[in-house]
Scaffold this motif. Structure first.
Motif, PDB file in Angstrom:
ATOM      1  N   GLU A   1       0.835  -1.208   0.000  1.00 36.74           N
ATOM      2  CA  GLU A   1       0.000   0.000   0.000  1.00 36.74           C
ATOM      3  C   GLU A   1       0.865   1.251   0.000  1.00 36.74           C
ATOM      4  O   GLU A   1       1.762   1.391   0.827  1.00 36.74           O
ATOM      5  N   TRP A   2       0.600   2.182  -0.917  1.00 32.02           N
ATOM      6  CA  TRP A   2       1.226   3.500  -0.861  1.00 32.02           C
ATOM      7  C   TRP A   2       0.666   4.171   0.374  1.00 32.02           C
ATOM      8  O   TRP A   2      -0.555   4.253   0.538  1.00 32.02           O
ATOM      9  N   SER A   3       1.523   4.644   1.238  1.00 32.70           N
ATOM     10  CA  SER A   3       1.005   5.157   2.498  1.00 32.70           C
ATOM     11  C   SER A   3       2.005   6.083   3.175  1.00 32.70           C
ATOM     12  O   SER A   3       3.165   6.162   2.786  1.00 32.70           O
ATOM     13  N   THR A   4       1.496   6.766   4.203  1.00 36.16           N
ATOM     14  CA  THR A   4       2.342   7.608   5.044  1.00 36.16           C
ATOM     15  C   THR A   4       2.019   7.307   6.501  1.00 36.16           C
ATOM     16  O   THR A   4       0.903   6.893   6.832  1.00 36.16           O
ATOM     17  N   LYS A  53      -1.764   5.911   6.994  1.00 31.92           N
ATOM     18  CA  LYS A  53      -2.806   6.430   6.104  1.00 31.92           C
ATOM     19  C   LYS A  53      -2.446   6.013   4.685  1.00 31.92           C
ATOM     20  O   LYS A  53      -1.381   6.354   4.178  1.00 31.92           O
ATOM     21  N   THR A  54      -3.344   5.262   4.035  1.00 28.16           N
ATOM     22  CA  THR A  54      -3.091   4.787   2.678  1.00 28.16           C
ATOM     23  C   THR A  54      -3.419   5.882   1.668  1.00 28.16           C
ATOM     24  O   THR A  54      -4.057   6.890   1.999  1.00 28.16           O
ATOM     25  N   TRP A  55      -3.011   5.648   0.434  1.00 26.52           N
ATOM     26  CA  TRP A  55      -3.217   6.629  -0.637  1.00 26.52           C
ATOM     27  C   TRP A  55      -4.688   6.961  -0.839  1.00 26.52           C
ATOM     28  O   TRP A  55      -5.032   8.050  -1.272  1.00 26.52           O
ATOM     29  N   ASN A  74       8.549  13.999 -22.689  1.00 26.25           N
ATOM     30  CA  ASN A  74       9.289  15.264 -22.788  1.00 26.25           C
ATOM     31  C   ASN A  74       8.390  16.482 -22.595  1.00 26.25           C
ATOM     32  O   ASN A  74       8.836  17.506 -22.082  1.00 26.25           O
ATOM     33  N   ASP A  75       7.131  16.373 -22.992  1.00 22.74           N
ATOM     34  CA  ASP A  75       6.189  17.485 -22.866  1.00 22.74           C
ATOM     35  C   ASP A  75       5.445  17.490 -21.531  1.00 22.74           C
ATOM     36  O   ASP A  75       4.689  18.414 -21.253  1.00 22.74           O
ATOM     37  N   HIS A  76       5.641  16.455 -20.716  1.00 20.75           N
ATOM     38  CA  HIS A  76       4.855  16.327 -19.482  1.00 20.75           C
ATOM     39  C   HIS A  76       5.461  17.163 -18.355  1.00 20.75           C
ATOM     40  O   HIS A  76       6.653  17.070 -18.081  1.00 20.75           O
ATOM     41  N   PRO A  77       4.645  17.965 -17.663  1.00 18.94           N
ATOM     42  CA  PRO A  77       5.177  18.835 -16.603  1.00 18.94           C
ATOM     43  C   PRO A  77       5.697  18.088 -15.371  1.00 18.94           C
ATOM     44  O   PRO A  77       6.483  18.643 -14.607  1.00 18.94           O
ATOM     45  N   LEU A  78       5.306  16.835 -15.177  1.00 22.23           N
ATOM     46  CA  LEU A  78       5.757  16.097 -13.993  1.00 22.23           C
ATOM     47  C   LEU A  78       7.043  15.302 -14.221  1.00 22.23           C
ATOM     48  O   LEU A  78       7.591  14.725 -13.283  1.00 22.23           O
ATOM     49  N   TRP A  79       7.536  15.275 -15.449  1.00 23.86           N
ATOM     50  CA  TRP A  79       8.780  14.548 -15.718  1.00 23.86           C
ATOM     51  C   TRP A  79       9.936  15.313 -15.086  1.00 23.86           C
ATOM     52  O   TRP A  79      10.105  16.509 -15.305  1.00 23.86           O
ATOM     53  N   ASN A  80      10.764  14.627 -14.313  1.00 18.85           N
ATOM     54  CA  ASN A  80      11.863  15.292 -13.609  1.00 18.85           C
ATOM     55  C   ASN A  80      13.167  15.354 -14.408  1.00 18.85           C
ATOM     56  O   ASN A  80      14.163  15.868 -13.918  1.00 18.85           O
ATOM     57  N   PRO A 130       6.632   9.780  -5.534  1.00 22.60           N
ATOM     58  CA  PRO A 130       5.757   8.666  -5.915  1.00 22.60           C
ATOM     59  C   PRO A 130       4.388   9.132  -6.414  1.00 22.60           C
ATOM     60  O   PRO A 130       3.865   8.586  -7.381  1.00 22.60           O
ATOM     61  N   ASN A 131       3.818  10.144  -5.786  1.00 20.77           N
ATOM     62  CA  ASN A 131       2.510  10.635  -6.232  1.00 20.77           C
ATOM     63  C   ASN A 131       2.581  11.222  -7.639  1.00 20.77           C
ATOM     64  O   ASN A 131       1.699  10.985  -8.467  1.00 20.77           O
ATOM     65  N   ASN A 132       3.626  11.997  -7.908  1.00 18.88           N
ATOM     66  CA  ASN A 132       3.781  12.560  -9.254  1.00 18.88           C
ATOM     67  C   ASN A 132       4.043  11.468 -10.282  1.00 18.88           C
ATOM     68  O   ASN A 132       3.555  11.539 -11.410  1.00 18.88           O
ATOM     69  N   ALA A 133       4.814  10.456  -9.892  1.00 17.01           N
ATOM     70  CA  ALA A 133       5.076   9.342 -10.812  1.00 17.01           C
ATOM     71  C   ALA A 133       3.780   8.608 -11.138  1.00 17.01           C
ATOM     72  O   ALA A 133       3.530   8.246 -12.291  1.00 17.01           O
TER      73      ALA A 133
END
Length: 150
Positions: free
Chosen positions: A5-8, A20-22, A75-81, A109-112
């Motif tokens: 589970e993606w979580s914090t 707390k899960t995603w 390449n055009d995506h704003p979330l690509w680092n 992870p959320n942006n990915a």
């Protein structure tokens, strides 16, 4: 990531942790679990999170055309680092399809995850415009002449 589970960590207690899960669920995890099991920590700063997007396409699909379109989308995506070059890999081949893995990277992870979903949707639009790349079922039809030839 705990138990897949993606979580914090929301609250840390002496005998348990509230996770707390995603999707905003809460997991009560005993400290014993955290001590004995492997846990992925994706909260470090300056992270580079890679994510894979898988597609099954016809084995006659133009992989290079998919690769070019995918790279343009990334390449055009704003979330690509811009930490890792986008890659398209043929990871499997079957009787009727090949599996393509498109790899993207982002800073969290959320942006990915968001980028993965967005790119997947755009690749599906691309594939639907190029229906010849979509998986097809093939049947071999033998005529009486073919059967006698062996």
């Amino acid at each position: 990531m705990i138990k897949g589970e993606w979580s914090t960590v929301e609250d840390l207690r002496y005998t348990y942790v509230i996770i707390k899960t995603w999707d905003s669920r809460r997991l009560i995890v005993p400290m014993k679990y955290l001590i004995e099991e492997t846990i992925e920590n994706w909260s470090h700063s300056k992270m580079n999170t890679s994510s894979g997007i898988y597609f099954s396409v016809d084995y006659t699909a133009d992989v290079e055309a998919i690769r070019e379109h995918f790279k343009k989308l990334v390449n055009d995506h704003p979330l690509w680092n811009k930490q890792k070059e986008p890659k398209v890999l043929v990871t499997n081949s079957g009787e009727d399809t090949i599996t393509i893995r498109c790899v993207v990277s982002s800073d969290t992870p959320n942006n990915a995850w968001e980028m993965e979903c967005d790119i997947r949707e755009k690749i599906l639009v691309f594939l639907n415009k190029h229906k010849e790349m979509l998986p097809r079922e093939r049947h071999i039809i033998y005529s009486a002449q073919n059967k006698s030839e062996g």
